[in-house]
Design a protein around this motif. Structure first.
Motif, PDB file in Angstrom:
ATOM      1  N   PHE A 731      51.205  42.811  50.061  1.00 47.16           N
ATOM      2  CA  PHE A 731      52.142  43.640  49.295  1.00 47.16           C
ATOM      3  C   PHE A 731      51.433  44.474  48.223  1.00 47.16           C
ATOM      4  O   PHE A 731      51.899  45.543  47.844  1.00 47.16           O
ATOM      5  N   ARG A 732      50.347  43.969  47.678  1.00 48.82           N
ATOM      6  CA  ARG A 732      49.566  44.723  46.696  1.00 48.82           C
ATOM      7  C   ARG A 732      48.174  44.996  47.245  1.00 48.82           C
ATOM      8  O   ARG A 732      47.175  44.929  46.538  1.00 48.82           O
ATOM      9  N   ALA A 733      48.126  45.346  48.511  1.00 48.32           N
ATOM     10  CA  ALA A 733      46.829  45.493  49.174  1.00 48.32           C
ATOM     11  C   ALA A 733      45.998  46.612  48.557  1.00 48.32           C
ATOM     12  O   ALA A 733      44.788  46.472  48.344  1.00 48.32           O
ATOM     13  N   ILE A 734      46.624  47.752  48.261  1.00 47.44           N
ATOM     14  CA  ILE A 734      45.874  48.881  47.709  1.00 47.44           C
ATOM     15  C   ILE A 734      45.338  48.527  46.323  1.00 47.44           C
ATOM     16  O   ILE A 734      44.199  48.860  45.969  1.00 47.44           O
ATOM     17  N   ASP A 735      46.160  47.820  45.525  1.00 53.10           N
ATOM     18  CA  ASP A 735      45.718  47.399  44.208  1.00 53.10           C
ATOM     19  C   ASP A 735      44.512  46.469  44.312  1.00 53.10           C
ATOM     20  O   ASP A 735      43.500  46.614  43.618  1.00 53.10           O
ATOM     21  N   THR A 736      44.613  45.523  45.209  1.00 52.00           N
ATOM     22  CA  THR A 736      43.508  44.582  45.407  1.00 52.00           C
ATOM     23  C   THR A 736      42.268  45.292  45.933  1.00 52.00           C
ATOM     24  O   THR A 736      41.141  45.003  45.510  1.00 52.00           O
ATOM     25  N   LEU A 737      42.470  46.222  46.846  1.00 52.31           N
ATOM     26  CA  LEU A 737      41.337  46.984  47.366  1.00 52.31           C
ATOM     27  C   LEU A 737      40.650  47.759  46.240  1.00 52.31           C
ATOM     28  O   LEU A 737      39.421  47.831  46.181  1.00 52.31           O
ATOM     29  N   GLY A 738      41.457  48.322  45.348  1.00 54.21           N
ATOM     30  CA  GLY A 738      40.870  49.037  44.215  1.00 54.21           C
ATOM     31  C   GLY A 738      40.029  48.122  43.342  1.00 54.21           C
ATOM     32  O   GLY A 738      38.937  48.505  42.890  1.00 54.21           O
ATOM     33  N   GLU A 739      40.515  46.908  43.106  1.00 53.37           N
ATOM     34  CA  GLU A 739      39.746  45.954  42.306  1.00 53.37           C
ATOM     35  C   GLU A 739      38.431  45.592  43.006  1.00 53.37           C
ATOM     36  O   GLU A 739      37.376  45.484  42.366  1.00 53.37           O
ATOM     37  N   ILE A 740      38.511  45.404  44.311  1.00 55.91           N
ATOM     38  CA  ILE A 740      37.295  45.074  45.066  1.00 55.91           C
ATOM     39  C   ILE A 740      36.289  46.219  44.987  1.00 55.91           C
ATOM     40  O   ILE A 740      35.076  46.007  44.819  1.00 55.91           O
ATOM     41  N   ILE A 741      36.783  47.451  45.090  1.00 54.69           N
ATOM     42  CA  ILE A 741      35.890  48.614  45.025  1.00 54.69           C
ATOM     43  C   ILE A 741      35.209  48.692  43.659  1.00 54.69           C
ATOM     44  O   ILE A 741      34.019  48.995  43.549  1.00 54.69           O
ATOM     45  N   VAL A 742      35.984  48.397  42.598  1.00 54.36           N
ATOM     46  CA  VAL A 742      35.399  48.417  41.256  1.00 54.36           C
ATOM     47  C   VAL A 742      34.282  47.376  41.138  1.00 54.36           C
ATOM     48  O   VAL A 742      33.190  47.665  40.625  1.00 54.36           O
ATOM     49  N   VAL A 743      34.556  46.172  41.590  1.00 54.36           N
ATOM     50  CA  VAL A 743      33.536  45.121  41.529  1.00 54.36           C
ATOM     51  C   VAL A 743      32.324  45.500  42.370  1.00 54.36           C
ATOM     52  O   VAL A 743      31.164  45.315  41.968  1.00 54.36           O
ATOM     53  N   PHE A 744      32.586  46.043  43.556  1.00 53.26           N
ATOM     54  CA  PHE A 744      31.486  46.443  44.446  1.00 53.26           C
ATOM     55  C   PHE A 744      30.642  47.548  43.805  1.00 53.26           C
ATOM     56  O   PHE A 744      29.406  47.519  43.867  1.00 53.26           O
ATOM     57  N   ALA A 745      31.318  48.534  43.179  1.00 59.92           N
ATOM     58  CA  ALA A 745      30.583  49.611  42.520  1.00 59.92           C
ATOM     59  C   ALA A 745      29.746  49.075  41.366  1.00 59.92           C
ATOM     60  O   ALA A 745      28.595  49.493  41.151  1.00 59.92           O
ATOM     61  N   ALA A 746      30.319  48.134  40.606  1.00 55.78           N
ATOM     62  CA  ALA A 746      29.559  47.539  39.509  1.00 55.78           C
ATOM     63  C   ALA A 746      28.348  46.770  40.030  1.00 55.78           C
ATOM     64  O   ALA A 746      27.256  46.823  39.443  1.00 55.78           O
ATOM     65  N   ALA A 747      28.533  46.059  41.150  1.00 50.91           N
ATOM     66  CA  ALA A 747      27.408  45.332  41.740  1.00 50.91           C
ATOM     67  C   ALA A 747      26.316  46.288  42.209  1.00 50.91           C
ATOM     68  O   ALA A 747      25.114  46.038  42.011  1.00 50.91           O
ATOM     69  N   LEU A 748      26.706  47.386  42.838  1.00 48.94           N
ATOM     70  CA  LEU A 748      25.716  48.368  43.266  1.00 48.94           C
ATOM     71  C   LEU A 748      24.964  48.950  42.069  1.00 48.94           C
ATOM     72  O   LEU A 748      23.744  49.167  42.126  1.00 48.94           O
ATOM     73  N   ALA A 749      25.709  49.247  40.986  1.00 46.13           N
ATOM     74  CA  ALA A 749      25.051  49.788  39.799  1.00 46.13           C
ATOM     75  C   ALA A 749      24.058  48.782  39.228  1.00 46.13           C
ATOM     76  O   ALA A 749      22.934  49.141  38.825  1.00 46.13           O
ATOM     77  N   GLY A 750      24.462  47.500  39.184  1.00 49.85           N
ATOM     78  CA  GLY A 750      23.539  46.477  38.700  1.00 49.85           C
ATOM     79  C   GLY A 750      22.311  46.342  39.585  1.00 49.85           C
ATOM     80  O   GLY A 750      21.182  46.218  39.096  1.00 49.85           O
ATOM     81  N   LEU A 751      22.529  46.389  40.898  1.00 43.98           N
ATOM     82  CA  LEU A 751      21.405  46.309  41.835  1.00 43.98           C
ATOM     83  C   LEU A 751      20.452  47.485  41.650  1.00 43.98           C
ATOM     84  O   LEU A 751      19.223  47.322  41.668  1.00 43.98           O
TER      85      LEU A 751
END
Length: 764
Positions: A731-751
């Motif tokens: 039901f909140r798939a897009i919201d959750t996907l957005g959160e995952i993308i944020v975390v993924f982007a932060a991980a890439l920046a840290g890497l």
């Protein structure tokens, strides 16, 4: 009608492939598209009076449709856009023959054509705005086509900024008009004129729409972008000035005249700005030595004249505006193509270096002479017929001023017609004329066809007055009208005034030949401080303002960003609360001692974190706050959230402590840029606001419809028994996907940061 609008866009997709296969002959294939549109429109002349409508759903959820309407006004514009567009496409094939970017040029040109067709046919306000902005984008690409030239890039950006800014004003005006008129359809707004004019939003809606139209149609003081657009290739200039974007603002004013016209604000604004633009354009045209710039300033003047004619919102003014619209399109398209022929074959368009071209370019001279006569309003041309209708409209407007303005404009136009038709072609042969020759046939068809139509319609105005001009004038006036066009009229004081203006204009031309350079030199200091210079100063000022506000709001200090964000949230939310009816609940019954202890511990830890002077103490206190929140979860029956919170807080505290140990300077900064009292006030206000909001929520009865819906639909629709997981994943798939993308982007920046550090170490 949707096919008519989309056809040029599909042609744009095919243009590069056609140019690769056929080279310059691709223009003959591409010209079939506007020819077909022209024929389609001609076949529906009988339907202009009643109007045709075509609606295709576009965004049904927002009630936005691709609604198109063909009536007298849009039909006249479609005929001009497609008819002159055909000639321009053919002309471009000869003018740009051998150009390495010919395919790209045709892409931009066909996009421009499609956007303009969509604009004049659109009946939905949102669709109209989309096509309005597409014309700005396409004109930017066309004006800046020769991108290697700094002047072309500047002109393209200037046109985009001025018309784009006006487009934003137009969007706001259209929204207000839709609210006032109760509809998002232009055809409905035209019929709701009385309601719109009596609405409280009338003046702001009118002001914003007029502003958007003025920027698009180069009205003073927004006119400087149009002469600058002469950096575009001549086919663009011919199309831009005769039938397309510069007429878009005029079209919208004419379309909305039945709804917004008839008030003092509307009439005064259009008469004053239109009159200033008309006369200023003619004076500036006389000061130019570039043939294309002379014609560009006369276009500015013609656009002012059209606005001036629409202003009174009378039947005669509607007739005059439509007659002059057709007249100007025909002679201006021919004159620009002829000017392009001169530039292309003589190698220059500087009037000081041109004379005696008549023997080398007799066909171009004939087209120029006939079109210049129509521009001046001489007998036997369409300009003569429209001049008589315009004089009648000026008389109906009442007073001495409208008649004087029209007469003075006629005088100046006669002098300018002499500059355009006589100076380059007659007299002793210049050096440029000695090497010149006639343009190829593809570059002669356009000016000859348009000049011939000016002559044909001037001799037989009934060919267009009943079938084309009358339905167009009726659409502008909002009532059925007939257009009476006379070639020969009895002598009266208006005819005598016109003849006097002709004679005075001829005398001015003779005088101008002798004194032009002197007047140009004397007026140069004044003209150099005009709107074009103002545009440059505005850009410099904007850059300085941007630098100042960047230094103020983006100093690179996180605590300042955070403080500003929460301050705005507090102020905005409090403003909303004071306007509403807020009730608070204080559910203190059943409060246990352990709950009080946990809340006190959490509050104390938060205070310690705020006043801590070492990083380690601050991190530890923040960890205690997190543990306090986890305990609250436990006390109120959410063990899963409590366990997650415990794990996250423990991990964060450990990782931060390990990182902070490695940082130099283990104490927090105490610089003057940290106003602790202000920050404490903002933090306190934010906390109190959250408390008030929560107490307000508790005062309202619990609405269980959403939770019941989740419980009812989790299994049959999402196939999950864990409702929390279903909400997050489905039901909140897009919201959750957005959160995952944020975390993924932060991980890439840290890497990336870690990899960069490792690379630098390896280099050392």
């Amino acid at each position: 009608m949707l096919t008519v609008v989309l056809a040029p866009f599909f042609a744009a997709l095919a243009a590069p492939w056609l140019v690769r296969r056929l080279d310059r002959r691709a223009s003959f294939v591409l010209a079939l598209v506007p020819v077909a549109i022209f024929a389609w429109t001609l076949s529906r002349l009988d339907a202009f009076a009643a109007g045709l409508t075509d609606v295709t759903p576009w965004v049904p959820g927002l009630d936005v449709a691709l609604a198109f309407r063909l009536d007298g006004l849009s039909g006249l514009f479609v005929l001009l856009i497609s008819g002159i567009g055909t000639l321009v496409v053919l002309y471009a094939g000869g003018y740009l023959a051998g150009h390495p970017m010919l395919g790209r040029f045709f892409v931009f040109l066909m996009l421009f054509m499609g956007a303009m067709l969509g604009l004049v046919l659109a009946d939905d306000l949102i669709a109209l705005f989309v096509f309005w902005e597409l014309t700005s984008l396409a004109s930017y690409l066309l004006v800046g086509f020769q991108s290697e030239k700094p002047a072309a890039r500047r002109a393209a950006l200037q046109a985009l900024l001025i018309t784009g800014t006006g487009g934003l004003a137009l969007l706001a005006g259209l929204i207000l008009a839709a609210i006032a008129g109760g509809s998002w359809r232009l055809s409905d707004l035209v019929l709701a004129g009385e309601a719109i004019r009596g609405h409280g939003l009338y003046l702001p809606a009118m002001g914003l729409i007029v502003l958007g139209s003025f920027t698009k149609s180069a009205q003073w003081p927004f006119h400087s972008w149009l002469p600058g657009a002469m950096q575009a290739p001549t086919p663009v200039s011919a199309y831009l000035h005769s039938a397309t974007m510069v007429k878009a603002g005029v079209y919208l004013l004419a379309r909305l005249d039945p709804a917004f016209g008839g008030t003092a604000a509307w009439t005064t604004t259009l008469l004053v700005i239109g009159g200033i633009t008309m006369l200023a354009g003619l004076v500036l045209a006389l000061l130019e030595t570039d043939l294309k710039l002379v014609l560009a300033w006369t276009t500015v003047s013609a656009l002012g004249a059209l606005v001036f004619l629409i202003g009174p919102a009378t039947e005669d003014s509607a007739r005059a505006a439509m007659a002059f619209l057709l007249t100007h399109a025909l002679y201006k398209g021919a004159l620009f193509m002829a000017a392009g022929n001169v530039d292309h074959e003589a190698g220059t368009r500087d009037l000081r270096d041109l004379s005696g071209l008549v023997r080398a370019m007799p066909i171009t001279f004939a087209a120029t002479a006939v079109s210049s006569a129509s521009m001046a309003g001489f007998p036997l041309s369409l300009g003569w017929v429209s001049k008589a209708i315009t004089k009648a409209a000026a008389i109906e407007a009442g007073g001495f001023v409208p008649v004087a303005v029209v007469t003075f404009a006629t005088l100046l136009l006669v002098a300018i017609a002499g500059v355009v038709a006589i100076e380059p072609f007659l007299g002793r042969k210049s050096e440029a004329a000695k090497e010149a020759h006639e343009a190829p046939p593809s570059m002669l068809v356009g000016p000859l066809a348009l000049a011939s139509l000016s002559l044909l319609f001037g001799l037989f105005p009934d060919l267009v007055s009943d079938a084309v001009l009358a339905p167009a004038a009726s659409a502008v006036a909002g009532v059925p009208l007939a257009v009476e066009a006379k070639v020969i009229k009895p002598f009266d004081w208006t005819l005598g005034l016109t003849l006097v203006a002709f004679a005075a204009g001829a005398a001015l031309y003779v005088l101008w030949q002798r004194r032009a350079e002197l007047w140009r030199d004397r007026l140069e200091p004044v003209l150099s401080r005009g709107p074009d210079a103002g545009y440059d100063h505005a850009l410099v000022g904007l850059a300085r303002l941007a630098a100042w506000q960047t230094r103020l709001w983006q100093p690179g200090l996180l605590h300042r960003y955070t403080a500003a964000t929460f301050a705005v949230i507090v102020v905005a939310t409090l403003a909303a609360l004071f306007r509403g009816d807020l009730r608070l609940a204080f559910p203190l019954d059943g409060l246990r001692l352990i709950e009080i202890a946990v809340m006190a511990l959490t509050a104390a830890a938060a205070i310690v974190a705020a006043i801590a002077t070492t990083r380690l103490l601050a991190v530890t206190a923040l960890g205690m706050v997190g543990i306090g929140v986890a305990l609250i979860f436990m006390l109120f029956g959410a063990p899963d959230l409590a366990i997650t919170q415990f794990m996250v807080e423990t991990l964060v505290v450990v990782l931060l402590a390990l990182v902070l140990v490695r940082l130099p300077g283990f104490r927090l900064s105490a610089t003057a840029d940290r106003p602790r009292a202000l920050h404490a006030a903002i933090a306190g206000a934010t906390g109190l606001l959250v408390i008030v909001l929560l107490l307000g929520v508790l005062a309202e009865p619990f609405d269980s419809r959403l939770s019941e819906w989740f419980a009812r639909t989790s299994v049959p629709e999402a196939f999950g028994h864990n409702i929390v997981n279903v909400i997050l994943v489905d039901f909140r798939a897009i919201d959750t996907l957005g959160e995952i993308i944020v975390v993924f982007a932060a991980a890439l920046a840290g890497l990336a940061a870690i990899a960069a550090r490792a690379t630098r170490r390896g280099a050392r």
